[in-house]
Design an enzyme around this catalytic site. Structure first.
Site, PDB file in Angstrom:
ATOM      1  N   GLU A 298       0.806  -1.222   0.000  1.00 50.31           N
ATOM      2  CA  GLU A 298       0.000   0.000   0.000  1.00 50.31           C
ATOM      3  C   GLU A 298       0.844   1.279   0.000  1.00 50.31           C
ATOM      4  O   GLU A 298       0.309   2.357  -0.254  1.00 50.31           O
ATOM      5  CB  GLU A 298      -0.934  -0.008   1.215  1.00 50.31           C
ATOM      6  CG  GLU A 298      -1.969  -1.121   1.163  1.00 50.31           C
ATOM      7  CD  GLU A 298      -2.735  -1.283   2.464  1.00 50.31           C
ATOM      8  OE1 GLU A 298      -3.976  -1.387   2.407  1.00 50.31           O
ATOM      9  OE2 GLU A 298      -2.089  -1.314   3.536  1.00 50.31           O
TER      10      GLU A 298
ATOM     11  N   GLY B 212     -12.835  -3.145   1.703  1.00 44.70           N
ATOM     12  CA  GLY B 212     -13.961  -3.862   1.145  1.00 44.70           C
ATOM     13  C   GLY B 212     -15.180  -2.953   1.060  1.00 44.70           C
ATOM     14  O   GLY B 212     -15.441  -2.172   1.980  1.00 44.70           O
TER      15      GLY B 212
ATOM     16  N   ILE C 125     -13.997  -9.011   6.475  1.00 45.75           N
ATOM     17  CA  ILE C 125     -15.393  -9.278   6.156  1.00 45.75           C
ATOM     18  C   ILE C 125     -15.467  -9.985   4.802  1.00 45.75           C
ATOM     19  O   ILE C 125     -15.125  -9.418   3.766  1.00 45.75           O
ATOM     20  CB  ILE C 125     -16.215  -7.972   6.131  1.00 45.75           C
ATOM     21  CG1 ILE C 125     -16.056  -7.221   7.453  1.00 45.75           C
ATOM     22  CG2 ILE C 125     -17.685  -8.288   5.854  1.00 45.75           C
ATOM     23  CD1 ILE C 125     -16.454  -7.996   8.685  1.00 45.75           C
TER      24      ILE C 125
ATOM     25  N   MET D 272      -9.478  -2.577   8.446  1.00 44.64           N
ATOM     26  CA  MET D 272      -9.033  -3.089   9.729  1.00 44.64           C
ATOM     27  C   MET D 272      -8.119  -2.149  10.531  1.00 44.64           C
ATOM     28  O   MET D 272      -7.667  -2.521  11.606  1.00 44.64           O
ATOM     29  CB  MET D 272      -8.304  -4.433   9.519  1.00 44.64           C
ATOM     30  CG  MET D 272      -9.183  -5.496   8.892  1.00 44.64           C
ATOM     31  SD  MET D 272      -8.306  -7.039   8.493  1.00 44.64           S
ATOM     32  CE  MET D 272      -7.976  -7.677  10.137  1.00 44.64           C
ATOM     33  N   GLU D 273      -7.872  -0.926  10.022  1.00 47.23           N
ATOM     34  CA  GLU D 273      -6.929  -0.042  10.710  1.00 47.23           C
ATOM     35  C   GLU D 273      -7.365   1.419  10.828  1.00 47.23           C
ATOM     36  O   GLU D 273      -6.938   2.128  11.757  1.00 47.23           O
ATOM     37  CB  GLU D 273      -5.567  -0.051   9.997  1.00 47.23           C
ATOM     38  CG  GLU D 273      -4.856  -1.381   9.960  1.00 47.23           C
ATOM     39  CD  GLU D 273      -5.334  -2.292   8.839  1.00 47.23           C
ATOM     40  OE1 GLU D 273      -5.238  -3.527   8.999  1.00 47.23           O
ATOM     41  OE2 GLU D 273      -5.827  -1.751   7.813  1.00 47.23           O
TER      42      GLU D 273
ATOM     43  N   ASP E 265     -12.252  -5.420  -2.830  1.00 46.96           N
ATOM     44  CA  ASP E 265     -13.229  -6.509  -2.820  1.00 46.96           C
ATOM     45  C   ASP E 265     -14.569  -5.962  -2.351  1.00 46.96           C
ATOM     46  O   ASP E 265     -14.658  -4.824  -1.879  1.00 46.96           O
ATOM     47  CB  ASP E 265     -12.772  -7.651  -1.911  1.00 46.96           C
ATOM     48  CG  ASP E 265     -12.605  -7.219  -0.468  1.00 46.96           C
ATOM     49  OD1 ASP E 265     -13.610  -7.245   0.273  1.00 46.96           O
ATOM     50  OD2 ASP E 265     -11.490  -6.829  -0.068  1.00 46.96           O
TER      51      ASP E 265
END
Length: 226
Positions: free
Chosen positions: A13, A79, A146, A166-167, A190
């Site tokens: 990233e 996501g 997820i 997640m962050e 996604d």
């Protein structure tokens, strides 16, 4: 903004951004590498924090404590949580919240924030640099990847979010309690459904690069106005 901190979960990233930096100095703190240098004529500190909320909070705090950053940009992939947010769509956060922390805990205990609002100046520049198709809205953060339609539907009932990761909220949380302006940009890898794992593999790099290119444009704009 004399120095901008840039933080992501994974090297993919920020790899593009690191490759464009000049005058790079590598420093290690708490087991993680930080890279000081210049990017688009802006002084920056770039780092990864690894996966999850705790790591994100720890290494954002290290960045703040050791590098005197004036603002933080968090970039990466996510996501989708919205039917209009497709693969490689860009989301700029106007606010971030945890989906796996009780609302009562967030509202009633320090820092008394259910949603951490991004800095308006950074948000506007990120959105402008992302282009007309970029969406601005709520981003969800939690420690699950997820990857089922059922879990996604359950979260959609609770939160009007555009994407999930997640962050981000942990970065925002650490920046907020330190009084550091922050912005968050995510590109969709996604759709957070039953095909998420397969989609992630196919779109991870493209999404990471697209978000990084927008951060580059953002720094270019910051260099012109500071």
């Amino acid at each position: 903004m004399r120095r901008i901190g840039i933080i992501s979960a994974m090297w993919i990233e920020v790899e593009l951004l690191h490759s464009k930096m000049t005058d790079v100095e590598e420093v290690k703190h708490a087991g993680m590498k930080y890279y000081k240098g210049k990017l688009e004529n802006v002084d920056v500190v770039l780092s990864t924090c690894s996966i999850g909320k705790v790591n994100a909070a720890i290494y954002t705090q290290v960045m703040i404590d050791h590098f005197n950053v004036d603002a933080i940009i968090h970039t990466g992939i996510a996501g989708s949580m919205d039917e209009n947010v497709k693969h490689l769509s860009v989301v700029v956060a106007d606010g971030l919240t945890y989906y796996d922390v009780r609302k009562e805990q967030l509202k009633n205990w320090f820092p008394n924030q259910e949603v951490f609002q991004t800095d308006q100046t950074l948000r506007n520049i990120l959105k402008e640099c992302a282009g007309a198709d970029a969406r601005c809205g709520l981003i969800l953060t939690g420690d699950d990847f997820i990857s089922s339609a059922e879990r996604k539907a359950e979260l959609k009932k609770r939160y009007p979010a555009l994407c999930v990761e997640m962050e981000g909220c942990a970065v925002a949380h650490a920046a907020y309690v330190n009084g550091i302006p922050f912005g968050v940009i995510r590109c969709i890898s996604d759709l957070a459904d039953g095909d998420a794992t397969e989609d992630y593999s196919g779109f991870e790099q493209k999404a990471a690069v697209k978000a990084s290119e927008i951060v580059q444009k953002t720094l270019r704009r910051i260099a012109l106005i500071t």
